[in-house]
Design a protein around this motif. Structure first.
Motif, PDB file in Angstrom:
ATOM      1  N   HIS A 486       0.454  -1.506   0.465  1.00  0.00           N
ATOM      2  CA  HIS A 486      -0.185  -0.106  -0.388  1.00  0.00           C
ATOM      3  C   HIS A 486       0.901   1.054  -0.214  1.00  0.00           C
ATOM      4  CE1 HIS A 486      -3.737  -1.718   0.402  1.00  0.00           C
ATOM      5  NE2 HIS A 486      -2.777  -2.515   2.030  1.00  0.00           N
ATOM      6  N   GLY A 487       0.824   1.974  -0.962  1.00  0.00           N
ATOM      7  CA  GLY A 487       1.268   3.517  -1.326  1.00  0.00           C
ATOM      8  C   GLY A 487       0.545   4.626  -1.657  1.00  0.00           C
ATOM      9  N   THR A 488       1.033   5.262  -2.115  1.00  0.00           N
ATOM     10  CA  THR A 488      -0.265   6.420  -2.372  1.00  0.00           C
ATOM     11  C   THR A 488      -1.442   5.928  -3.513  1.00  0.00           C
ATOM     12  OG1 THR A 488       0.944   6.190  -4.714  1.00  0.00           O
ATOM     13  CG2 THR A 488       1.717   8.260  -3.090  1.00  0.00           C
ATOM     14  N   VAL A 489      -1.315   4.375  -3.665  1.00  0.00           N
ATOM     15  CA  VAL A 489      -2.597   3.977  -4.295  1.00  0.00           C
ATOM     16  C   VAL A 489      -2.905   2.626  -3.992  1.00  0.00           C
ATOM     17  CG1 VAL A 489      -1.290   3.315  -6.425  1.00  0.00           C
ATOM     18  CG2 VAL A 489      -3.361   3.387  -6.444  1.00  0.00           C
ATOM     19  N   LYS A 490      -3.654   1.998  -3.833  1.00  0.00           N
ATOM     20  CA  LYS A 490      -3.757   0.832  -3.610  1.00  0.00           C
ATOM     21  C   LYS A 490      -3.296   0.023  -4.715  1.00  0.00           C
ATOM     22  CE  LYS A 490      -7.100   0.839  -0.134  1.00  0.00           C
ATOM     23  NZ  LYS A 490      -9.123  -0.469   0.241  1.00  0.00           N
TER      24      LYS A 490
ATOM     25  N   GLY B  58      -7.364   7.162 -10.908  1.00  0.00           N
ATOM     26  CA  GLY B  58      -6.073   8.235 -10.819  1.00  0.00           C
ATOM     27  C   GLY B  58      -5.305   8.971 -10.373  1.00  0.00           C
ATOM     28  N   TRP B  59      -4.151   9.577 -10.661  1.00  0.00           N
ATOM     29  CA  TRP B  59      -3.394  10.540 -10.082  1.00  0.00           C
ATOM     30  C   TRP B  59      -3.732  12.067 -10.076  1.00  0.00           C
ATOM     31  CZ3 TRP B  59      -2.115   5.724 -12.219  1.00  0.00           C
ATOM     32  CH2 TRP B  59      -1.904   4.870 -10.782  1.00  0.00           C
ATOM     33  N   VAL B  60      -3.967  12.834  -9.332  1.00  0.00           N
ATOM     34  CA  VAL B  60      -4.584  14.157  -9.319  1.00  0.00           C
ATOM     35  C   VAL B  60      -3.724  14.544 -10.232  1.00  0.00           C
ATOM     36  CG1 VAL B  60      -5.163  16.850  -8.430  1.00  0.00           C
ATOM     37  CG2 VAL B  60      -5.701  14.355  -7.429  1.00  0.00           C
ATOM     38  N   LYS B  61      -3.559  15.511 -11.655  1.00  0.00           N
ATOM     39  CA  LYS B  61      -2.465  16.152 -12.203  1.00  0.00           C
ATOM     40  C   LYS B  61      -2.673  17.605 -12.343  1.00  0.00           C
ATOM     41  CE  LYS B  61      -0.813  14.416 -15.611  1.00  0.00           C
ATOM     42  NZ  LYS B  61      -0.379  13.467 -16.561  1.00  0.00           N
ATOM     43  N   SER B  62      -4.059  18.414 -11.925  1.00  0.00           N
ATOM     44  CA  SER B  62      -3.787  19.410 -11.741  1.00  0.00           C
ATOM     45  C   SER B  62      -5.476  19.610 -10.705  1.00  0.00           C
ATOM     46  CB  SER B  62      -4.511  20.624 -12.996  1.00  0.00           C
ATOM     47  OG  SER B  62      -4.851  20.437 -13.899  1.00  0.00           O
ATOM     48  N   THR B 158      -6.977  17.727  -4.063  1.00  0.00           N
ATOM     49  CA  THR B 158      -6.751  18.694  -4.948  1.00  0.00           C
ATOM     50  C   THR B 158      -5.088  18.349  -4.853  1.00  0.00           C
ATOM     51  OG1 THR B 158      -6.994  20.439  -3.647  1.00  0.00           O
ATOM     52  CG2 THR B 158      -8.866  19.874  -4.775  1.00  0.00           C
ATOM     53  N   ALA B 159      -5.073  17.394  -3.958  1.00  0.00           N
ATOM     54  CA  ALA B 159      -3.361  17.431  -3.983  1.00  0.00           C
ATOM     55  C   ALA B 159      -2.388  17.144  -5.524  1.00  0.00           C
ATOM     56  CB  ALA B 159      -2.644  17.316  -2.612  1.00  0.00           C
ATOM     57  N   ILE B 160      -1.209  17.786  -6.178  1.00  0.00           N
ATOM     58  CA  ILE B 160      -0.911  17.107  -7.113  1.00  0.00           C
ATOM     59  C   ILE B 160      -0.340  15.909  -6.720  1.00  0.00           C
ATOM     60  CG2 ILE B 160      -0.080  18.223  -9.233  1.00  0.00           C
ATOM     61  CD1 ILE B 160      -2.210  19.491  -8.731  1.00  0.00           C
ATOM     62  N   GLY B 161      -1.197  14.538  -7.579  1.00  0.00           N
ATOM     63  CA  GLY B 161       0.144  13.250  -7.159  1.00  0.00           C
ATOM     64  C   GLY B 161      -0.587  12.665  -6.300  1.00  0.00           C
ATOM     65  N   ALA B 162      -1.387  13.023  -5.797  1.00  0.00           N
ATOM     66  CA  ALA B 162      -2.530  12.500  -4.816  1.00  0.00           C
ATOM     67  C   ALA B 162      -3.334  10.955  -5.467  1.00  0.00           C
ATOM     68  CB  ALA B 162      -2.865  12.944  -4.329  1.00  0.00           C
ATOM     69  N   SER B 163      -3.246  10.400  -5.096  1.00  0.00           N
ATOM     70  CA  SER B 163      -4.714   8.997  -6.109  1.00  0.00           C
ATOM     71  C   SER B 163      -5.461   9.173  -5.246  1.00  0.00           C
ATOM     72  CB  SER B 163      -3.568   7.900  -6.246  1.00  0.00           C
ATOM     73  OG  SER B 163      -4.137   6.713  -4.851  1.00  0.00           O
ATOM     74  N   VAL B 164      -6.404   8.966  -6.107  1.00  0.00           N
ATOM     75  CA  VAL B 164      -8.476   9.225  -5.727  1.00  0.00           C
ATOM     76  C   VAL B 164      -8.584   8.174  -6.674  1.00  0.00           C
ATOM     77  CG1 VAL B 164      -7.919  11.478  -5.673  1.00  0.00           C
ATOM     78  CG2 VAL B 164      -9.025  10.518  -7.334  1.00  0.00           C
ATOM     79  N   VAL B 189     -16.187   9.336  -2.498  1.00  0.00           N
ATOM     80  CA  VAL B 189     -14.859   9.158  -2.555  1.00  0.00           C
ATOM     81  C   VAL B 189     -14.653   7.429  -1.611  1.00  0.00           C
ATOM     82  CG1 VAL B 189     -12.891  10.275  -1.740  1.00  0.00           C
ATOM     83  CG2 VAL B 189     -14.912  11.757  -2.705  1.00  0.00           C
ATOM     84  N   LEU B 190     -14.020   6.870  -2.127  1.00  0.00           N
ATOM     85  CA  LEU B 190     -14.140   6.208  -2.089  1.00  0.00           C
ATOM     86  C   LEU B 190     -12.436   5.738  -1.529  1.00  0.00           C
ATOM     87  CD1 LEU B 190     -15.128   3.596  -5.083  1.00  0.00           C
ATOM     88  CD2 LEU B 190     -16.199   3.902  -2.651  1.00  0.00           C
ATOM     89  N   HIS B 191     -11.339   6.472  -1.817  1.00  0.00           N
ATOM     90  CA  HIS B 191     -10.230   6.100  -1.850  1.00  0.00           C
ATOM     91  C   HIS B 191      -9.557   6.934  -1.428  1.00  0.00           C
ATOM     92  CE1 HIS B 191      -6.231   3.609   0.146  1.00  0.00           C
ATOM     93  NE2 HIS B 191      -5.874   4.186  -0.764  1.00  0.00           N
ATOM     94  N   ILE B 192      -8.584   7.561  -0.400  1.00  0.00           N
ATOM     95  CA  ILE B 192      -7.353   8.492  -1.188  1.00  0.00           C
ATOM     96  C   ILE B 192      -5.908   8.207  -0.289  1.00  0.00           C
ATOM     97  CG2 ILE B 192      -6.584  11.498  -0.998  1.00  0.00           C
ATOM     98  CD1 ILE B 192     -10.215  11.628  -0.875  1.00  0.00           C
ATOM     99  N   GLY B 193      -5.146   8.611  -1.832  1.00  0.00           N
ATOM    100  CA  GLY B 193      -3.930   7.993  -0.748  1.00  0.00           C
ATOM    101  C   GLY B 193      -2.853   9.124  -1.336  1.00  0.00           C
ATOM    102  N   ALA B 194      -3.410  10.203   0.493  1.00  0.00           N
ATOM    103  CA  ALA B 194      -2.541  11.338  -0.071  1.00  0.00           C
ATOM    104  C   ALA B 194      -0.998  11.461  -0.021  1.00  0.00           C
ATOM    105  CB  ALA B 194      -2.694  11.727   1.508  1.00  0.00           C
ATOM    106  N   VAL B 195      -0.604  12.315  -0.401  1.00  0.00           N
ATOM    107  CA  VAL B 195       0.915  12.668  -0.180  1.00  0.00           C
ATOM    108  C   VAL B 195       1.504  13.600   0.383  1.00  0.00           C
ATOM    109  CG1 VAL B 195       0.955  12.813  -3.163  1.00  0.00           C
ATOM    110  CG2 VAL B 195       0.759  14.945  -1.989  1.00  0.00           C
ATOM    111  N   ASN B 196       2.700  13.377   0.791  1.00  0.00           N
ATOM    112  CA  ASN B 196       3.550  14.324   1.731  1.00  0.00           C
ATOM    113  C   ASN B 196       3.381  14.807   1.343  1.00  0.00           C
ATOM    114  OD1 ASN B 196       4.378  14.745   3.670  1.00  0.00           O
ATOM    115  ND2 ASN B 196       6.208  12.982   4.262  1.00  0.00           N
TER     116      ASN B 196
END
Lengths: 510, 510
Positions: A486-490, B58-62, B158-164, B189-196
């Protein structure tokens, strides 16, 4: 599985079967002959091609010489299996024809062998015919070609291992057990790639079933044995099936680095080190400035590692690198130059033992990805019992959980087994009969039975209980390799050892 | 070509398009969402899916944040391109929400930035909506998702690079130039992979078109840029096409050794050396007996090489090995043991720079074979300008002459170009527009024009005349690599550098 795997037979490999008479079997694309797969490798064994003309090529697997019958064309001699001892061997023909060989044979084998050859084959006997079994490696069955001595010196075409390219007519003859088989009555010898008979060509006159010695002493000839060629064809089919499976399911193929600076924790002692060749010009590159810049970079890296709470191993390695760089700087300050390769100091290089780390990077960008790459592992204790390089399929699925990866792995394995079972039946039949006395791995029973999903602990317990790793347990073992991260995405993935799978399917792992 | 290459679109990737209303877009197999390729990657851009529900990831691009409209569900705001500066950036939202970040931003960016964020986004403004462009790496176009602030903290999504991973309804909206496009109005919203966010995530808010710096400093993030992801998809498609071509034409896939003891004549200085890790137990294996046995074997080998009139290089190398073994034997007799790895003495190991030699062995057993393998070359002078590892396709055809190999190579190249042109049109369009200002390699013109077959000498002369290697000349250069060899069987082959071909097709070789 939603869709079934594709069949390997393709249009360009199919021979023309439209009409009888003098029509020819089509050439294989980009080759000057029809493959044996398109003649004797057909489901009907080539019977439907009777009467057609064909150009075929292959390597001589065995040969017998018999006295030619009058008007040989239509009345062909019966097809003879390789082990039958009727007729004459090629050596005998050779001895009869070439005086020098006769002399050598006399020295080696004594006079009796020569006498036998001299008495049985001579010009006095009149025309002789060679029955030559050839194979081009495209399928299991050989094709018998019938070559008359009027076409070429028979010692050339009967030498085991020689390559021949011949043209002729496909004819129906009676084989073993009154079975109808085809053979090619040659009327034109197009090319002969002779073997150097003086050097005692090592391929024997019989099928080599466990070619351990052959592989050791003459590895380049191993694929010419039916067993090794069959295994190679099964492997090829499996590789094609693997790519087809992943393409059908929307995976992207990527290649991760083979030469890597990443040390896998816990596996350091099993990693091959890679060294660049050094040259004098290299050394010039290592100046005190370069080393100082390197020290700066390394210090920065260590700071980053400390900040990111990365694993201890990586930090220790970085600190060691820094220490070495500092020592080098001291030396350089004193001496002005260093006399060793920059590899050993700037970026120690290793052969990657595993592709998961890099694959995860791609999965976190392209979604579902896979790689078919070599993985390297140096086993220092028993190097001959372990493969230093194994080709593995690694898959990584983004937005997927462990159950998804397990489903994918099971479907993938089923797809491979179904494809191989369908397209390599001759190969599997040969390997099961000859290699394992019928005790081989039964693909169909695996494909039709349900698969149990067990936890890692259950798998370990099962393995401890049996001690010997049986086929069934091997599968479970591979299932254990399914890991969830588990990282930034499952994302979840799995890894399968292609070489192990080939051993399992072909039954060569005894 | 007799048959046309296959299309990459597969059944499992297709979305359900049967009826309108509340039907859902199907999940991608082994993944918990529909790929964007099956939504916005469709030829209609997803317009046919309007009104359907879907789970996408996907990953947030903008991202932009706007004031939410009343009853937002049906009346969605217009789709905004990434470069548009209306609305608020995610950093601004973040600063407005998290006091600590506001403090940090004050230290870094000064008070004005914080003030702007504070004044524009605040709880007083009432509900806000995020317009987030996401991409899962499966296709070029992004999908805009609309997330209401009532669903989750918007700074996360809305964090760039986060996975949603989100669920919602596909809706038609008006995009740029009054074009109709689809977006997803999120209701779960099922899952958010937050970025640091503290660590200043390096992916900027705009498309990185020449990501040289990114690749250098954050190689793991490079595939997240549209350019690199496009190139990776083109490469994947090309690899699939290569396997499909060879399978369709009856070639067997084999893997030749990567770690080899074979030195390629003339290239020795460019070969990487491989070292096994040494352990104390290794040294015990080197006894005087082992060395004596090795000397015996080496002497035998030299005799064989002398007999077979093999090449001089191999003989010299064997003699050198023997000399080293003899020296070692002397040392051992004197000291009783040796303190170095057996690799360096028994079998010096190298990384294979070329697969032709081993491939010929297979061609002389299985007929037509190919391999897709990494080839290694150590360029000691300019290591950063050359790839140490390149994946190459090598093919070897038995019973084939040079003309056959050339035909095969041309057909193979055509097949690859046709497939990529057909299945990666979005990728090629993106790369040609952004990367090369329209000056890219025009696949279609190459596919439709006839190919000239020139001799090696003619090719060399052409190369000398231009000095710069242009696209056209690169092709000729590859054609030069076609070689004809004659051994026990007439066989010919060719080799193509996959990485070079990708550069050529994507136009990234500027």
């Amino acid at each position: 599985m939603a869709s079934s795997p594709p069949s390997s037979s393709s249009s360009s490999e199919e021979a023309t079967t439209s009409s009888s008479g003098s029509a020819s079997v089509q050439f294989s694309k980009y080759s000057r002959r029809a493959t044996l797969r398109s003649v004797v490798g057909r489901p009907d064994g080539g019977l439907g091609l009777s009467g057609k003309r064909a150009v075929v090529g292959g390597w001589v697997k065995s040969a017998n010489v018999v006295k030619a019958k009058r008007g040989g064309g239509a009345m062909s001699p019966p097809r003879m299996p390789a082990t039958e001892t009727t007729g004459l061997t090629c050596t005998e023909v050779l001895m009869a024809r070439v005086p020098l060989i006769r002399c050598i044979a006399k020295l080696i084998g004594g006079a009796s062998a020569v006498d036998k050859a001299s008495s049985s084959v001579s010009y006095k006997l009149g025309p002789v015919t060679a029955l030559v079994r050839i194979n081009d490696g495209s399928c299991v069955p050989d094709l018998q070609i019938v070559v008359d001595s009027s076409l070429c010196p028979l010692e050339q075409v009967t030498a085991i291992g020689a390559s021949v390219l011949v043209e002729g007519k496909i004819e129906l003859v009676e084989g073993k057990n009154q079975q109808r088989v085809v053979e090619l009555r040659v009327d034109k010898v197009l090319h002969i790639g002779a073997v150097n008979i003086d050097n005692k060509y090592p391929l024997p006159n019989v099928e080599l079933l466990t070619p351990d010695e052959l592989i050791k002493d003459y590895p380049q000839l191993a694929p010419r044995t039916t067993a090794m060629a069959s295994a190679a064809r099964v492997r090829s089919e499996m590789v094609h099936a693997a790519h087809a499976f992943f393409q059908t399911n929307g995976f992207f193929h990527v290649n991760t680095p083979i030469i890597t600076t990443t040390k896998v924790a816990g596996d350091r002692r099993k990693m091959f080190r890679v060294m660049r060749p050094t040259s004098k010009s290299d050394n010039r590159a290592i100046t005190p400035e370069v080393v100082r810049a390197s020290i700066k970079a390394k210090t920065k890296q260590i700071e980053a590692l400390e900040r990111s709470e990365s694993n201890k191993e990586a930090l220790e390695a970085a600190e060691l690198d820094l220490q070495r760089a500092s020592e080098l700087a001291q030396q350089l300050e004193q001496q002005g130059s260093a006399d060793f390769s920059d590899d050993s100091f700037q970026h120690p290089l290793y052969l990657s033992p595993d592709h998961t780390l890099h694959l995860e990077t791609y999965a976190c960008a392209l979604s579902s990805v896979y790689t078919f790459s070599p993985a390297f592992q140096a086993e220092s204790l028993e190097p001959h019992k372990h493969l230093a390089e194994r080709w593995t399929i690694d898959a990584e699925l983004a937005f997927a959980e462990l159950e998804d990866a397990i489903s994918c792995a099971v479907d993938y394995l089923m797809w491979l087994l179904c494809t191989v079972s369908k397209n390599c039946s001759d190969e599997l039949k040969f390997l099961s009969t000859k290699e394992n006395n019928g005790k081989n791995f039964h693909i169909n029973s695996v494909v039709s039975s349900p698969w149990e999903r067990i936890t890692y602990n259950e798998a370990v317990n099962t393995l401890l209980q049996v001690g010997i790793v049986a086929c069934g347990t091997q599968k479970e073992e591979r299932m254990d390799k399914l890991t969830a991260r588990h990282g930034t995405v499952k994302h979840s993935g799995f890894s399968m050892d292609m070489e192990q799978l080939i051993l399992l399917v072909t039954g060569l792992n005894k």
